[in-house]
Scaffold this active site. Structure first.
Site, short mmCIF file in Angstrom:
data_model
loop_
_atom_site.label_atom_id
_atom_site.label_comp_id
_atom_site.label_asym_id
_atom_site.label_seq_id
_atom_site.Cartn_x
_atom_site.Cartn_y
_atom_site.Cartn_z
N HIS A 37 0.88 -1.22 0.16
CA HIS A 37 0.07 0.12 -0.12
C HIS A 37 1.00 1.21 -0.07
O HIS A 37 1.26 1.99 1.06
CB HIS A 37 -0.89 -0.15 1.39
CG HIS A 37 -2.07 1.08 1.12
ND1 HIS A 37 -3.17 1.13 1.86
CD2 HIS A 37 -2.01 2.54 0.71
CE1 HIS A 37 -4.09 1.87 1.57
NE2 HIS A 37 -3.09 2.98 1.03
N GLU A 88 -2.51 -1.66 -3.27
CA GLU A 88 -3.79 -0.80 -2.78
C GLU A 88 -3.41 0.43 -2.72
O GLU A 88 -2.19 0.72 -2.24
CB GLU A 88 -4.31 -1.45 -1.72
CG GLU A 88 -3.32 -1.90 -0.50
CD GLU A 88 -4.22 -2.56 0.56
OE1 GLU A 88 -4.87 -3.50 0.53
OE2 GLU A 88 -3.71 -2.25 1.72
N HIS A 105 -8.06 -5.66 7.25
CA HIS A 105 -7.81 -4.65 8.25
C HIS A 105 -7.88 -5.22 9.81
O HIS A 105 -9.14 -5.49 10.19
CB HIS A 105 -8.69 -3.53 8.16
CG HIS A 105 -8.04 -2.23 8.73
ND1 HIS A 105 -7.16 -1.30 8.12
CD2 HIS A 105 -8.08 -1.67 10.23
CE1 HIS A 105 -6.86 -0.43 9.00
NE2 HIS A 105 -7.47 -0.44 9.98
#
Length: 237
Positions: free
Chosen positions: A43, A70, A190
């Site tokens: 990310h 991402e 997450h």
């Protein structure tokens, strides 16, 4: 079974803390795949505080499983993804100054923007996924923008589970079923950890993939990276 993609942002954070190349991000990514993980997630953020844009380019030659990039589709991110062409790109609406992702897309409000970006990525053969909260209207909106998958934002589940409230998994199960009925694949991520991943995977149907970084790397400090990767895989079976 549900596939495990390991987010290696925290490895980059540790490397950057000393300014050298220890730990070697590319070596860790290669090892994680050898240990049995099904993919590598990164990310990158505009300030490159952990993953650098050059890391994404370098990892392309190392990731032989699934490469998932991402991030928020700002111009520099879109350019990077179009250059690297990973197997999957996950769109996350995080602001530049946030510590970590903290909300999913409003897929109805941003329908036109998401549709345009997704069409651009899919035209180059990349699978697309949208980070969303477990809200049926957001799943329905995701189905209208052309994405291949959704990624369910699982912080609320993890917090509830830690407090002894397993009922917090119910919205995720319902939204995963709805996504499946609408022809969408289902990812999740997450705050998933060794403590809560098995129950989540048992309760949430049609779960294609989980992306786990902070907890997995933290647990590896005590238990070892190879061991922890395989512990997750066993819990996902």
């Amino acid at each position: 079974m549900t596939r495990l993609s390991v987010n290696i942002n925290k490895i980059a954070t540790l490397r950057n803390a000393r300014g050298g190349n220890v730990p070697n991000l590319l070596k860790v990514a290669a090892d994680i795949q050898d240990f049995g993980a099904h993919g590598i997630t990164i990310h990158p953020r505009p300030d490159e505080r952990h993953i650098r844009y050059q890391d994404a380019r370098d990892l392309k030659a190392v990731v032989h499983t699934e490469f998932n990039i991402e991030g928020n589709p700002v111009g520099s991110f879109v350019d990077l993804v179009n250059e690297v062409v990973p197997e999957q790109v996950t769109l996350v609406p995080d602001a530049e100054d946030v510590l970590t992702s903290n909300a999913g897309w409003d897929t109805q409000k941003h329908k036109d923007f998401l549709s345009e970006i997704i069409a651009e990525f899919k035209a180059k053969g990349m699978r697309t996924s949208i980070f969303v909260d477990p809200v049926p209207a957001m799943i329905e909106g995701a189905a209208l923008v052309g994405t291949d998958r959704i990624e369910l934002y699982t912080e609320a589940y993890a917090s509830g589970y830690a407090a002894g409230n397993k009922e917090t998994v119910r919205p995720y199960a319902a939204c995963a079923q709805l996504a499946h009925e609408l022809g969408l694949g289902v990812n999740a991520g997450h705050d998933l950890s060794l403590d809560n991943i098995a129950y989540f995977a048992q309760q949430v149907p049609n779960l294609d993939e989980v992306s786990i970084g902070h907890a997995l790397i933290s647990e590896s400090l005590y238990l070892g990276l190879e061991n922890v990767v395989n512990m997750y895989i066993n819990k996902l079976k």
